[in-house]
Design an enzyme around this catalytic site. Structure first.
Site, PDB file in Angstrom:
ATOM      1  N   ARG A 228     -18.847  54.644 -21.273  1.00  0.00           N
ATOM      2  CA  ARG A 228     -18.254  53.632 -19.814  1.00  0.00           C
ATOM      3  C   ARG A 228     -16.687  54.434 -19.409  1.00  0.00           C
ATOM      4  O   ARG A 228     -16.712  54.800 -20.293  1.00  0.00           O
ATOM      5  CB  ARG A 228     -17.429  52.551 -20.074  1.00  0.00           C
ATOM      6  CG  ARG A 228     -18.902  51.284 -19.929  1.00  0.00           C
ATOM      7  CD  ARG A 228     -19.437  51.140 -19.574  1.00  0.00           C
ATOM      8  NE  ARG A 228     -20.411  50.261 -19.410  1.00  0.00           N
ATOM      9  CZ  ARG A 228     -21.579  50.289 -19.674  1.00  0.00           C
ATOM     10  NH1 ARG A 228     -22.453  51.749 -19.961  1.00  0.00           N
ATOM     11  NH2 ARG A 228     -22.404  49.290 -19.906  1.00  0.00           N
ATOM     12  N   HIS A 276     -24.633  57.807 -13.809  1.00  0.00           N
ATOM     13  CA  HIS A 276     -24.516  56.542 -14.868  1.00  0.00           C
ATOM     14  C   HIS A 276     -26.170  56.304 -15.455  1.00  0.00           C
ATOM     15  O   HIS A 276     -26.756  54.954 -15.072  1.00  0.00           O
ATOM     16  CB  HIS A 276     -24.239  55.322 -14.358  1.00  0.00           C
ATOM     17  CG  HIS A 276     -23.850  54.115 -15.227  1.00  0.00           C
ATOM     18  ND1 HIS A 276     -23.029  53.372 -15.989  1.00  0.00           N
ATOM     19  CD2 HIS A 276     -24.773  53.611 -16.662  1.00  0.00           C
ATOM     20  CE1 HIS A 276     -23.632  52.770 -16.746  1.00  0.00           C
ATOM     21  NE2 HIS A 276     -23.852  52.956 -17.504  1.00  0.00           N
TER      22      HIS A 276
HETATM   23  P1  NDP Z   1     -22.250  49.453 -30.580  1.00  0.00           P
HETATM   24  O1  NDP Z   1     -21.629  48.344 -30.793  1.00  0.00           O
HETATM   25  O2  NDP Z   1     -23.541  49.635 -31.789  1.00  0.00           O
HETATM   26  O3  NDP Z   1     -21.560  50.372 -31.240  1.00  0.00           O
HETATM   27  C1  NDP Z   1     -20.073  50.224 -30.787  1.00  0.00           C
HETATM   28  C2  NDP Z   1     -19.343  51.572 -31.696  1.00  0.00           C
HETATM   29  O4  NDP Z   1     -18.251  51.301 -30.872  1.00  0.00           O
HETATM   30  C3  NDP Z   1     -18.948  50.805 -33.170  1.00  0.00           C
HETATM   31  O5  NDP Z   1     -19.080  51.819 -33.850  1.00  0.00           O
HETATM   32  C4  NDP Z   1     -17.696  49.954 -33.367  1.00  0.00           C
HETATM   33  O6  NDP Z   1     -16.667  49.995 -34.353  1.00  0.00           O
HETATM   34  C5  NDP Z   1     -16.792  50.744 -31.994  1.00  0.00           C
HETATM   35  N1  NDP Z   1     -15.744  50.725 -31.919  1.00  0.00           N
HETATM   36  C6  NDP Z   1     -15.538  49.853 -30.749  1.00  0.00           C
HETATM   37  N2  NDP Z   1     -14.279  49.510 -30.666  1.00  0.00           N
HETATM   38  C7  NDP Z   1     -13.435  50.383 -31.608  1.00  0.00           C
HETATM   39  C8  NDP Z   1     -12.050  50.613 -32.267  1.00  0.00           C
HETATM   40  N3  NDP Z   1     -11.362  50.142 -30.984  1.00  0.00           N
HETATM   41  N4  NDP Z   1     -11.525  51.980 -32.383  1.00  0.00           N
HETATM   42  C9  NDP Z   1     -12.240  52.378 -32.833  1.00  0.00           C
HETATM   43  N5  NDP Z   1     -14.075  52.200 -32.461  1.00  0.00           N
HETATM   44  C10 NDP Z   1     -14.823  51.901 -31.908  1.00  0.00           C
HETATM   45  O7  NDP Z   1     -22.810  50.004 -29.329  1.00  0.00           O
HETATM   46  P2  NDP Z   1     -24.257  50.669 -28.765  1.00  0.00           P
HETATM   47  O8  NDP Z   1     -23.763  51.683 -30.334  1.00  0.00           O
HETATM   48  O9  NDP Z   1     -25.055  50.382 -28.640  1.00  0.00           O
HETATM   49  O10 NDP Z   1     -23.359  51.512 -27.284  1.00  0.00           O
HETATM   50  C11 NDP Z   1     -22.497  51.915 -27.071  1.00  0.00           C
HETATM   51  C12 NDP Z   1     -21.941  51.535 -25.578  1.00  0.00           C
HETATM   52  O11 NDP Z   1     -22.687  52.802 -24.792  1.00  0.00           O
HETATM   53  C13 NDP Z   1     -22.533  50.232 -24.962  1.00  0.00           C
HETATM   54  O12 NDP Z   1     -21.317  49.873 -24.947  1.00  0.00           O
HETATM   55  C14 NDP Z   1     -22.547  51.430 -23.149  1.00  0.00           C
HETATM   56  O13 NDP Z   1     -21.372  51.094 -23.032  1.00  0.00           O
HETATM   57  C15 NDP Z   1     -22.592  52.229 -23.643  1.00  0.00           C
HETATM   58  N6  NDP Z   1     -24.284  52.580 -23.250  1.00  0.00           N
HETATM   59  C16 NDP Z   1     -24.223  53.714 -21.850  1.00  0.00           C
HETATM   60  C17 NDP Z   1     -25.092  54.045 -21.263  1.00  0.00           C
HETATM   61  C18 NDP Z   1     -25.175  55.217 -20.323  1.00  0.00           C
HETATM   62  O14 NDP Z   1     -26.444  54.769 -19.981  1.00  0.00           O
HETATM   63  N7  NDP Z   1     -24.302  55.631 -19.800  1.00  0.00           N
HETATM   64  C19 NDP Z   1     -26.559  53.168 -21.783  1.00  0.00           C
HETATM   65  C20 NDP Z   1     -26.241  52.042 -23.263  1.00  0.00           C
HETATM   66  C21 NDP Z   1     -25.161  52.462 -23.075  1.00  0.00           C
HETATM   67  P3  NDP Z   1     -17.436  49.735 -35.385  1.00  0.00           P
HETATM   68  O15 NDP Z   1     -18.660  49.942 -36.204  1.00  0.00           O
HETATM   69  O16 NDP Z   1     -16.064  49.007 -36.687  1.00  0.00           O
HETATM   70  O17 NDP Z   1     -18.236  48.212 -35.145  1.00  0.00           O
HETATM   71  C1  OXD Z   2     -25.819  50.033 -20.867  1.00  0.00           C
HETATM   72  C2  OXD Z   2     -26.104  51.090 -19.726  1.00  0.00           C
HETATM   73  O1  OXD Z   2     -24.811  49.257 -21.528  1.00  0.00           O
HETATM   74  O2  OXD Z   2     -26.734  51.110 -18.919  1.00  0.00           O
HETATM   75  O3  OXD Z   2     -27.154  49.732 -21.080  1.00  0.00           O
HETATM   76  O4  OXD Z   2     -24.936  51.116 -18.772  1.00  0.00           O
END
Ligand code: NDP
Ligand code: OXD
Length: 313
Positions: A228, A276
């Site tokens: 993000r 994005h």
């Molecule tokens: P998940 O919730 O499966 O994974 C999030 C990861 O981030 C976990 O490993 C979590 O740790 C870690 N995390 C969260 N907070 C912290 C912190 N404070 N410190 C360290 N690590 C942290 O999310 P996804 O993998 O499904 O997606 C990740 C992000 O990708 C989404 O939230 C979205 O913003 C972005 N995204 C962007 C897209 C695009 O087109 N650009 C498309 C889809 C998603 P833990 O495992 O310990 O909980």
């Molecule tokens: C998502 C994105 O969060 O597309 O899936 O950004």
């Protein structure tokens, strides 16, 4: 009734695809007239704040994206369970994006594009192997872990950083504040796949960037952020690029989207901008997920991928 509340996406297309997956269900788009008491479910992507309030029979909100930060911008968000997207179609798209840009950095494609424009045959033969390059992934959730596995298959050295500790075959893992510095100091390409939460906002700042390895085979470290835009401080990214701390930056997400016309990121020679769409939500794939989730609820089961409101992801 299912309410479709979107902004920025083609609502007609989503209603049509959702209807195909749920032929018997009444589906209405926000903006059309509807009986608020008839709404049991809502799907949202950046719904206008307040538009999901006053739905007395609402029992769940399904985010049409994997990230849910946009939901928490609504201070009148109903207190019902929220479920997010976890889907192989979206995951594969993100891994394609990450692998493509890691390979482009490894194989210096920007440089050869520039050489071609100049008709310049500069074959100095300096090409590090994938196994010489250390990729560090911030965020080892659904997306980070899939990208990690696939980058390993390409031969890269891969490490991951997350909030809680993880054990993943072939991947060096770090967690929490205590693990961050060591993780960064061994990273040549930083891939950011974190959710935007109060804890992660602005995490990609000058200090973090200066912590990246300066002794890698790519010369200077690179950054790829597809998480993000709120995770990054764009002024710090530009400063460290201009000071030669960072070698290249690939950004799919921005502090303000669409990226403003006057942003220096558009024209910086060491920046790659994508709009994005690293992993877009495909209406067929995500429509099928929503249909499965609602079917589960109506069978008395808990749907998958519930968002923890306290963690905000
Ligand atoms: P998940 O919730 O499966 O994974 C999030 C990861 O981030 C976990 O490993 C979590 O740790 C870690 N995390 C969260 N907070 C912290 C912190 N404070 N410190 C360290 N690590 C942290 O999310 P996804 O993998 O499904 O997606 C990740 C992000 O990708 C989404 O939230 C979205 O913003 C972005 N995204 C962007 C897209 C695009 O087109 N650009 C498309 C889809 C998603 P833990 O495992 O310990 O909980
Ligand atoms: C998502 C994105 O969060 O597309 O899936 O950004």
């Amino acid at each position: 009734m299912l309410l479709v509340a979107l902004s920025g996406w083609n609502v007609g297309q989503w209603v049509e695809r959702l209807q195909k997956k749920m032929p018997g269900r009444e589906i209405v788009a926000l903006g059309e007239p509807f009986d608020r008491r008839a709404v049991h479910y809502a799907v949202s992507w950046k719904h206008p704040a307040g538009s999901l309030a006053n739905l007395p029979n609402l029992s769940a909100i399904f985010s049409l994206g994997a990230g849910v930060d946009f939901l928490f911008n609504d201070d009148r968000l109903p207190d019902v369970p929220i479920y997010r997207v976890v889907d192989s179609d979206l995951t594969n798209r993100m891994s394609e994006y990450v692998i493509m840009h890691c390979l482009m950095l490894l194989r210096q494609t920007r440089r050869y594009d520039a050489q071609q424009k100049e008709k310049l045959w500069d074959d100095d033969r300096f090409q590090p192997a994938a196994s010489d390059v250390r990729i560090g992934i911030m965020g080892m959730g659904e997306l980070g872990q899939d990208a990690a596995r696939k980058l390993r298959m390409m031969g890269f050295q891969v490490a991951g950083w997350s909030r809680t500790p993880k054990q993943i075959d072939g991947v060096t893992t770090y967690s929490g504040d205590t693990g961050l510095q060591e993780f960064l100091s061994c990273t040549d390409i930083l891939v950011v796949l974190l959710p935007l939460t109060p804890q992660t906002r602005g995490i990609i700042d000058e200090r973090l960037i200066r912590g990246l390895a300066q002794n890698g085979r790519l010369g200077k470290p690179a950054l790829i952020n597809a998480g993000r835009g709120g995770l990054q401080k764009e002024a710090d990214i530009l400063k460290t690029l201009n000071e030669g701390v960072l070698g290249h930056v690939v950004l799919d997400v921005f502090e303000t989207e669409p990226l403003p016309q006057d942003s220096l990121l558009w024209t910086h020679p060491l920046v790659t901008v994508t709009p994005h769409n690293a992993a877009m939500s495909d209406p067929d794939a995500i429509g099928a997920l929503v249909a499965r989730q609602i079917a589960k609820m109506e069978a008395g089961q808990e749907p998958d991928y519930r968002v923890d409101r306290a963690r905000a992801y």
